[in-house]
Design an enzyme around this catalytic site. Structure first.
Site, mmCIF file in Angstrom:
data_model
loop_
_atom_site.group_PDB
_atom_site.id
_atom_site.type_symbol
_atom_site.label_atom_id
_atom_site.label_comp_id
_atom_site.label_asym_id
_atom_site.label_seq_id
_atom_site.Cartn_x
_atom_site.Cartn_y
_atom_site.Cartn_z
ATOM 1 N N LYS A 167 54.745 71.406 2.192
ATOM 2 C CA LYS A 167 54.104 71.048 3.467
ATOM 3 C C LYS A 167 54.187 69.544 3.690
ATOM 4 O O LYS A 167 54.532 69.090 4.769
ATOM 5 C CB LYS A 167 52.650 71.515 3.415
ATOM 6 C CG LYS A 167 52.058 72.086 4.655
ATOM 7 C CD LYS A 167 52.423 73.504 4.990
ATOM 8 C CE LYS A 167 53.882 73.841 4.970
ATOM 9 N NZ LYS A 167 54.222 75.216 5.086
ATOM 10 N N LYS A 169 62.561 76.424 12.943
ATOM 11 C CA LYS A 169 61.498 77.367 12.604
ATOM 12 C C LYS A 169 62.071 78.644 12.008
ATOM 13 O O LYS A 169 61.557 79.187 11.053
ATOM 14 C CB LYS A 169 60.682 77.677 13.862
ATOM 15 C CG LYS A 169 59.548 78.673 13.658
ATOM 16 C CD LYS A 169 58.434 78.058 12.836
ATOM 17 C CE LYS A 169 57.286 79.013 12.594
ATOM 18 N NZ LYS A 169 56.418 78.529 11.509
ATOM 19 N N ASN A 226 73.531 81.531 20.078
ATOM 20 C CA ASN A 226 72.703 81.268 18.899
ATOM 21 C C ASN A 226 73.341 81.986 17.724
ATOM 22 O O ASN A 226 73.664 83.167 17.841
ATOM 23 C CB ASN A 226 71.278 81.797 19.149
ATOM 24 C CG ASN A 226 70.424 81.770 17.896
ATOM 25 O OD1 ASN A 226 70.655 80.971 16.993
ATOM 26 N ND2 ASN A 226 69.434 82.651 17.834
ATOM 27 N N GLY A 227 73.542 81.281 16.617
ATOM 28 C CA GLY A 227 74.129 81.937 15.445
ATOM 29 C C GLY A 227 75.408 81.235 15.034
ATOM 30 O O GLY A 227 75.635 80.074 15.381
ATOM 31 N N HIS A 235 57.255 67.087 -20.582
ATOM 32 C CA HIS A 235 58.622 67.388 -21.026
ATOM 33 C C HIS A 235 59.656 66.620 -20.201
ATOM 34 O O HIS A 235 60.812 67.018 -20.122
ATOM 35 C CB HIS A 235 58.853 68.892 -20.987
ATOM 36 C CG HIS A 235 57.918 69.621 -21.889
ATOM 37 N ND1 HIS A 235 58.080 69.634 -23.255
ATOM 38 C CD2 HIS A 235 56.759 70.284 -21.639
ATOM 39 C CE1 HIS A 235 57.080 70.306 -23.819
ATOM 40 N NE2 HIS A 235 56.262 70.704 -22.853
ATOM 41 N N ARG A 251 61.576 76.073 17.462
ATOM 42 C CA ARG A 251 62.664 76.561 16.617
ATOM 43 C C ARG A 251 63.482 75.405 16.038
ATOM 44 O O ARG A 251 64.256 75.609 15.106
ATOM 45 C CB ARG A 251 63.585 77.477 17.428
ATOM 46 C CG ARG A 251 62.882 78.728 17.908
ATOM 47 C CD ARG A 251 63.704 79.459 18.940
ATOM 48 N NE ARG A 251 64.871 80.091 18.387
ATOM 49 C CZ ARG A 251 64.914 81.298 17.846
ATOM 50 N NH1 ARG A 251 63.817 82.001 17.776
ATOM 51 N NH2 ARG A 251 66.021 81.807 17.389
ATOM 52 N N GLU A 265 57.927 68.362 4.380
ATOM 53 C CA GLU A 265 58.609 68.727 5.616
ATOM 54 C C GLU A 265 58.086 67.991 6.839
ATOM 55 O O GLU A 265 58.841 67.769 7.770
ATOM 56 C CB GLU A 265 58.640 70.244 5.828
ATOM 57 C CG GLU A 265 57.327 70.926 6.054
ATOM 58 C CD GLU A 265 57.498 72.441 6.280
ATOM 59 O OE1 GLU A 265 56.574 73.174 5.956
ATOM 60 O OE2 GLU A 265 58.535 72.877 6.800
ATOM 61 N N TRP A 301 70.619 73.604 17.814
ATOM 62 C CA TRP A 301 70.391 73.037 16.482
ATOM 63 C C TRP A 301 71.773 72.963 15.844
ATOM 64 O O TRP A 301 72.370 73.990 15.519
ATOM 65 C CB TRP A 301 69.452 73.947 15.699
ATOM 66 C CG TRP A 301 68.962 73.374 14.413
ATOM 67 C CD1 TRP A 301 67.946 72.479 14.257
ATOM 68 C CD2 TRP A 301 69.435 73.675 13.097
ATOM 69 N NE1 TRP A 301 67.768 72.195 12.923
ATOM 70 C CE2 TRP A 301 68.667 72.915 12.191
ATOM 71 C CE3 TRP A 301 70.438 74.498 12.592
ATOM 72 C CZ2 TRP A 301 68.863 72.955 10.823
ATOM 73 C CZ3 TRP A 301 70.646 74.547 11.223
ATOM 74 C CH2 TRP A 301 69.852 73.776 10.352
ATOM 75 N N CYS A 348 68.960 77.543 17.189
ATOM 76 C CA CYS A 348 69.133 77.472 18.638
ATOM 77 C C CYS A 348 68.213 78.438 19.368
ATOM 78 O O CYS A 348 67.814 79.471 18.828
ATOM 79 C CB CYS A 348 70.569 77.833 18.995
ATOM 80 S SG CYS A 348 71.775 76.847 18.129
ATOM 81 N N GLU A 364 53.425 75.001 -2.533
ATOM 82 C CA GLU A 364 53.253 75.069 -1.078
ATOM 83 C C GLU A 364 52.731 73.733 -0.535
ATOM 84 O O GLU A 364 53.191 73.248 0.498
ATOM 85 C CB GLU A 364 52.320 76.234 -0.725
ATOM 86 C CG GLU A 364 51.980 76.371 0.748
ATOM 87 C CD GLU A 364 53.188 76.479 1.675
ATOM 88 O OE1 GLU A 364 54.322 76.619 1.186
ATOM 89 O OE2 GLU A 364 52.996 76.375 2.893
HETATM 90 C C1 AGP Z 1 57.610 76.538 6.114
HETATM 91 O O1 AGP Z 1 56.752 75.534 6.464
HETATM 92 C C2 AGP Z 1 59.002 76.361 6.445
HETATM 93 N N1 AGP Z 1 59.166 75.979 7.780
HETATM 94 C C3 AGP Z 1 59.989 77.352 5.875
HETATM 95 O O2 AGP Z 1 59.993 77.129 4.502
HETATM 96 C C4 AGP Z 1 59.830 78.868 6.138
HETATM 97 O O3 AGP Z 1 58.712 79.358 5.480
HETATM 98 C C5 AGP Z 1 61.107 79.586 5.665
HETATM 99 O O4 AGP Z 1 62.193 79.122 6.424
HETATM 100 C C6 AGP Z 1 61.008 81.086 5.761
HETATM 101 O O5 AGP Z 1 60.877 81.526 7.074
HETATM 102 P P1 AGP Z 1 60.443 82.999 7.404
HETATM 103 O O6 AGP Z 1 59.060 83.171 6.881
HETATM 104 O O7 AGP Z 1 60.499 83.086 8.907
HETATM 105 O O8 AGP Z 1 61.397 83.919 6.732
#
Ligand code: AGP
Length: 608
Positions: free
Chosen positions: A484, A603, A100-101, A503, A27, A487, A75, A2, A480
């Site tokens: 990418k 985010k 938020n939270g 395996h 976010r 997501e 969110w 949020c 990574e």
């Molecule tokens: C990365 O593309 C993601 N959105 C996610 O994995 C992110 O790296 C992860 O949530 C960690 O966030 P931070 O670096 O703000 O701790």
């Protein structure tokens, strides 16, 4: 997660709130709402969906006219995304708030409030906080907030309006971040700095259990006993441009292109006389030399940066490194203690699991080192040692430039540690540091060839699933690349250590299945080639990302993207991640996805 904003000033509050919320869209959210004092009355507008849906709705319901109010992007955690569950929420006669939270004890509080005759219209934990605050209110907002803070558990930031106090915004937080912006004759609250940059660069960081009061006379801060507090004004070193697209179609593409500059900003100030110098971060050869074990703990992309760190630290400095997912680390009684170092990597510095993991490690006696991008964030403030990455604001949910500078910091740290332990010579350290400084130019050259990657992305559009394979550092990178793609393109993919394929996983290969093979490590090259041949023989369509000296046999790669080999193999993850980022980016664009705000994602993950 949020986003919260609040405004008191002379401008049209609704306009400021919507604009500020748009800067927090990154976010992640699924509904939005605002509440504004209009001639002493609180007018609320809220809607499921995007800010555009809220604006559209206000064309029919009217834009609240006034100069003070609060806004929110939600969110969903408790209750589905819906108009009713959207914030702000009212609690009885007096209170309207955004949150938020997570309120962890909301169930028991809700039961008590229900027994006391209060009724609820939403499924949210937020409405419970609103009702509780209203119940505790007896004419003094500060006392009511303090009493409520004693009763609620969890992590939260609240923006609050009391109907008795028109044109005044109250804010309080515990764990979840909140800043208070100080403009000329106007003030703001926000979950993050980009929301206010258009209006002011000056802000205060609200600490845990502090209350901010914003009204026509300015900003005041109080503790839980209503004692006034003096706070230090900070100035953001980001400007508006950093939070704008500047002609790029998406923030993600802009941020991929910002990588060379981000590396320069992060590395240059930490090099002196050709050698790494992390003394401004509280790191000296003496205080890092003797750690028994190093743990790198993080989430998602930041954890993948840790995988690169593990490889280089172990190889260069000879210290065992354990990489852990923060949400696993914190619940599995980790064998960490005095004599160990824990490195927490985080772009936002607010990731709930990473923060909790760091606190646990501290309790167990380990030293903590944070590698963080967001200035003044919780992880940055609580760590024993701190290396800021200077990526600037990263708006796209998919992390790119933050990852790049996280691995740049891993190299600097590994070089410094290895030198302090005498496991590399000064000459080797100088050579590696010089190569690190050349990386911006190498990456610029790769970015100039991005059209070739668009073409490769075009071949993935119909894929239901694909594999990323590699060995050693290339495996770390594959993880990574795969994340990418997943997501933002919503195509399933998996990263596999190339040697592990036979395996079990190789049974997944079917004719036409795309396999992206990363092959940048010369010592592992022959082995990786064998693995590529194995998948090719089973009909896979292979996409090879390799160094430019490698001449693949004609039948091994259907597509090939070459990287300049100007540096030691150990530095290859820096150039090699760029094609993986761009393949994911173009695949998502070509599939028509919302690249910067992928579905279901936030985010900054400030809840567990
Ligand atoms: C990365 O593309 C993601 N959105 C996610 O994995 C992110 O790296 C992860 O949530 C960690 O966030 P931070 O670096 O703000 O701790």
């Amino acid at each position: 997660m949020c986003g919260i904003v609040g405004y008191v000033g002379r401008r049209s509050c609704a306009e400021v709130l919507i604009d500020a919320l748009s800067k927090l869209e990154y976010r992640g959210y699924d509904s939005a709402g605002i509440a504004v004092f209009e001639q002493g009355q609180i007018r609320m507008r809220k809607s499921k969906g995007r800010l555009a849906d809220l604006s559209e709705q206000m064309k029919h319901t009217g834009i609240p006219q006034g100069n003070a109010g609060i806004g929110h992007t939600r969110w969903a955690t408790h209750g589905e995304p819906s108009d009713l569950n959207s914030h702000p929420h009212r609690g009885g006669r007096y209170v309207t708030l955004v949150h938020n939270g997570i309120i962890e004890n909301f169930r028991e509080l809700k039961q008590r409030l229900t027994e006391a005759g209060r009724s609820f219209v939403s499924d949210t934990d937020t409405e419970v906080a609103a009702q509780l605050l209203d119940q505790n209110y007896a004419g003094d907002p500060l006392a009511a907030i303090a009493k409520t803070m004693e009763q609620i558990r969890g992590s939260f930031a609240l923006g609050i309006l009391f109907s008795d106090f028109p044109d005044t915004v109250y804010a309080v937080r515990r764990e979840s971040p909140l800043i208070v912006g100080a403009g000329e004759g106007e003030s703001f609250i926000a979950s993050d700095v980009p929301a206010i940059l258009k209006y002011t660069k000056n802000y205060y960081l609200l600490e845990h259990d502090e209350i901010a009061v914003l009204d026509r006379n300015g900003i005041r801060f109080f503790d839980m006993q209503s004692n006034p507090l003096e706070k230090q004004l900070m100035t953001a070193d980001w400007d508006m441009d950093a939070a704008e697209k500047q002609g790029y179609e998406h923030f993600m593409l802009k941020e991929i292109h910002e990588q060379p500059e981000a590396i320069r900003r992060t590395v240059l100030p930490r090099v002196a006389n050709g050698l790494p110098d992390l003394s401004e971060c509280g790191i000296t050869k003496e205080n890092i030399r003797d750690f028994r074990n190093i743990y790198i703990v993080a989430c998602g992309t930041a954890m993948h940066a840790g995988m690169v760190g593990k490889n280089v630290i172990e190889k260069l400095a000879g210290v065992p490194v354990i990489v852990d997912i923060a949400s696993e680390f914190r619940y599995r009684s980790p064998l960490i203690g005095a004599g160990d170092l824990i490195i927490i990597i985080s772009q936002s510095g607010e990731t709930a699991d990473s923060l909790a993991a760091m606190r646990l490690a501290k309790q167990l006696g380990a030293k903590t080192l944070a590698v963080v991008n967001a200035k003044g964030s919780s992880i940055a403030r609580e760590a024993d040692m701190l290396i800021y990455t200077h990526a600037g604001p990263e708006i796209a949910v998919a992390s790119t430039k933050a990852y790049m500078v996280q691995i740049a910091v891993m190299y600097l740290f590994a070089f410094e540690l290895a030198l302090s332990r005498g496991t590399i010579t000064e000459e080797t350290c100088r050579r590696l540091t010089a190569q690190l400084l050349e990386m911006p130019a190498v990456i610029t050259e790769i970015l100039a060839r991005k059209d070739a990657l668009k073409e490769i992305a075009g071949s993935l559009l119909k894929a239901e699933s694909l594999l990323y394979i590699g060995r050693g550092l290339d495996y770390a990178l594959s993880m990574e690349g795969s994340l990418k793609l997943k997501e933002i393109s919503y195509i399933h993919s998996e990263a596999y250590a190339a040697g592990e394929l036979k395996h079990g996983t190789i049974s997944l290969i079917y004719p036409g299945m795309p396999v992206i093979a990363v092959d940048t490590q010369k010592a592992l090259h022959e082995k990786t080639v064998s693995n590529i041949k194995e998948v090719k023989a089973r009909g896979a369509v292979t996409i090879l990302v390799c160094g430019d000296s490698y001449q693949p046999e004609a039948d091994i790669a259907d597509h090939c993207f070459r990287l300049p080999e100007t540096a030691d193999d150990q530095l290859m993850p820096m150039p090699a991640v760029v094609p993986l980022q761009l393949i994911a980016y173009y695949t998502a664009v070509l599939r028509g996805n919302d690249v910067d705000k992928p579905r279901n994602l936030a985010k900054s993950v400030t809840v567990e």
